[in-house]
Enzyme design. Structure first.
Site, short mmCIF file in Angstrom:
data_model
loop_
_atom_site.label_atom_id
_atom_site.label_comp_id
_atom_site.label_asym_id
_atom_site.label_seq_id
_atom_site.Cartn_x
_atom_site.Cartn_y
_atom_site.Cartn_z
N TYR A 208 -2.47 -1.59 10.67
CA TYR A 208 -2.49 -1.83 9.22
C TYR A 208 -1.23 -1.26 8.56
CZ TYR A 208 -4.21 -1.55 4.38
OH TYR A 208 -4.36 -1.67 3.01
N SER B 182 0.86 -1.19 0.00
CA SER B 182 0.00 0.00 0.00
C SER B 182 0.89 1.23 0.00
CB SER B 182 -0.85 -0.03 1.28
OG SER B 182 -1.51 1.20 1.48
N1 LIG Z 1 -8.85 -0.93 -1.46
C1 LIG Z 1 -7.84 -0.12 -1.24
O1 LIG Z 1 -7.97 1.11 -1.28
C2 LIG Z 1 -6.46 -0.69 -0.98
C3 LIG Z 1 -5.36 0.18 -1.07
C4 LIG Z 1 -4.08 -0.33 -0.86
C5 LIG Z 1 -3.91 -1.67 -0.56
N2 LIG Z 1 -5.00 -2.49 -0.47
C6 LIG Z 1 -4.75 -3.89 -0.16
O2 LIG Z 1 -5.27 -4.68 -1.20
C7 LIG Z 1 -5.68 -5.95 -0.70
C8 LIG Z 1 -7.12 -6.22 -1.12
O3 LIG Z 1 -7.93 -5.19 -0.61
P1 LIG Z 1 -9.44 -4.98 -1.05
O4 LIG Z 1 -9.70 -3.52 -0.95
O5 LIG Z 1 -9.73 -5.70 -2.30
O6 LIG Z 1 -10.16 -5.69 0.20
P2 LIG Z 1 -11.55 -6.49 0.28
O7 LIG Z 1 -11.89 -6.55 1.73
O8 LIG Z 1 -12.56 -5.88 -0.63
O9 LIG Z 1 -11.16 -7.94 -0.24
C9 LIG Z 1 -10.24 -8.72 0.49
C10 LIG Z 1 -10.48 -10.18 0.24
O10 LIG Z 1 -9.55 -10.90 1.10
C11 LIG Z 1 -10.25 -11.97 1.72
N3 LIG Z 1 -9.60 -12.33 2.99
C12 LIG Z 1 -9.62 -11.64 4.15
N4 LIG Z 1 -8.96 -12.32 5.10
C13 LIG Z 1 -8.52 -13.47 4.53
C14 LIG Z 1 -7.79 -14.58 5.00
N5 LIG Z 1 -7.40 -14.68 6.28
N6 LIG Z 1 -7.50 -15.58 4.14
C15 LIG Z 1 -7.91 -15.52 2.85
N7 LIG Z 1 -8.62 -14.49 2.35
C16 LIG Z 1 -8.93 -13.48 3.19
C17 LIG Z 1 -11.67 -11.43 1.93
O11 LIG Z 1 -12.61 -12.48 2.14
C18 LIG Z 1 -11.88 -10.66 0.63
O12 LIG Z 1 -12.42 -11.49 -0.38
C19 LIG Z 1 -5.48 -5.88 0.81
O13 LIG Z 1 -4.24 -6.46 1.16
C20 LIG Z 1 -5.46 -4.39 1.09
O14 LIG Z 1 -4.73 -4.08 2.24
C21 LIG Z 1 -6.27 -2.03 -0.67
#
Ligand SMILES: NC(=O)c1ccc[n+]([C@@H]2O[C@H](COP(=O)([O-])OP(=O)(O)OC[C@H]3O[C@@H](n4cnc5c(N)ncnc54)[C@H](O)[C@@H]3O)[C@@H](O)[C@H]2O)c1
Length: 253
Positions: free
Chosen positions: A144, A131
């Protein structure tokens, strides 16, 4: 675009929704055979194996499933992640442990149990979805942000320990429209104002918007390909210009 990934085998963690789903969509277009490891069922057609990435036994079972079905693992995309809000004194030990277990230990376990197969093949790529909070931090996201900083250490360690056979690259993403971002918006302003909040966040970005999950998918596909064969141990920022911006106004000329 043909990136030469056709027929390769990738595991995307957390691929049932959000960024992981976007990554899978683009990899499928490139002809990659993808398996989604998630705790939650996907709402679309994909080879899915239920894995909690923080649990060693489940990770091992999932990887055995992929190897027995496809015979190899060319890449893993450590995308599963969770978030909670709080400064250090507001963060419970339980929240801290959960975040570290999923965001950091999960990526470690996935790498640990895939690397032996990649070593045997003589080739592999690991992508860690970090991130912009791996380099700068928002207020009140101590656990986080710490977990996302840690992912850079893991990325560099894997890169230097396994080059040149295995590459490892982190993607440092700005805000992406996903259920997680919507949850964060709802937490701040309530369900009825989610759209306004996401638009407001987008306006802070030089590009005038938050990203979408396909933006991360295209970058991931490129990084998995041999076109990126000299990119290793680093993080690629994809943030619509956000961390280039110093949010202080300039006087008129
Ligand atoms: N959305 C953003 O703005 C953003 C920005 C930077 C980084 N990220 C990172 O991107 C990644 C995905 O984020 P997102 O926004 O798509 O989140 P989201 O919550 O929409 O999706 C995350 C997915 O991970 C799964 N998950 C959660 N815990 C788990 C586990 N223990 N084992 C297996 N699967 C698991 C959930 O069921 C879900 O399907 C994350 O690592 C997040 O930190 C997101």
């Amino acid at each position: 675009m043909d990136l030469g990934l056709k027929g390769t085998v990738a595991i995307v963690t957390g691929g049932s929704q959000g960024i992981g789903k976007g990554i899978i969509k683009i990899l499928l277009k490139e002809g990659v055979r993808v398996v989604d490891f998630d705790v939650k069922n996907p709402d679309y057609e994909i080879d899915y194996f239920k894995v909690d990435v923080s649990k060693k036994e489940e990770v091992i079972k999932g990887i055995e499933y992929v190897v027995s079905k496809y015979g190899r693992i060319d890449s893993i995309i450590n995308n599963a992640g969770i978030e909670s809000y709080g400064a250090v004194d507001e963060t419970s030990e339980e929240d801290w442990d959960n975040i570290m277990n999923v965001n950091v230990k999960g990526a470690f376990l996935m790498a640990k149990y895939s690397i032996p197969y990649m070593k045997k093949q003589g080739k592999g790529v690991i992508i860690n979805i970090a991130s912009i909070q791996s380099m700068a931090v928002q207020k009140r996201v101590a656990a986080y942000a710490t977990s996302k900083h840690a992912l850079l250490g893991l990325t560099r360690s894997i890169a230097v320990d396994y080059a040149p056979q295995i590459r490892c690259v982190a993607i440092c993403s700005g805000s992406i429209r996903t259920p997680l971002l919507e949850w964060a918006a709802e937490k701040e302003v309530g369900k009825e104002h989610i759209e306004d909040k996401i638009r407001e966040w987008g306006e802070v970005y030089p590009m005038g918007r938050v990203g979408n999950s396909e933006d991360i998918g295209y970058l991931t596909a490129f990084l998995l390909s041999d076109l990126a064969s000299f990119i290793d141990g680093t993080c690629i920022v994809i943030d619509g210009g956000l961390i280039s911006l110093i949010p202080i106004s300039s006087p008129a000329r």
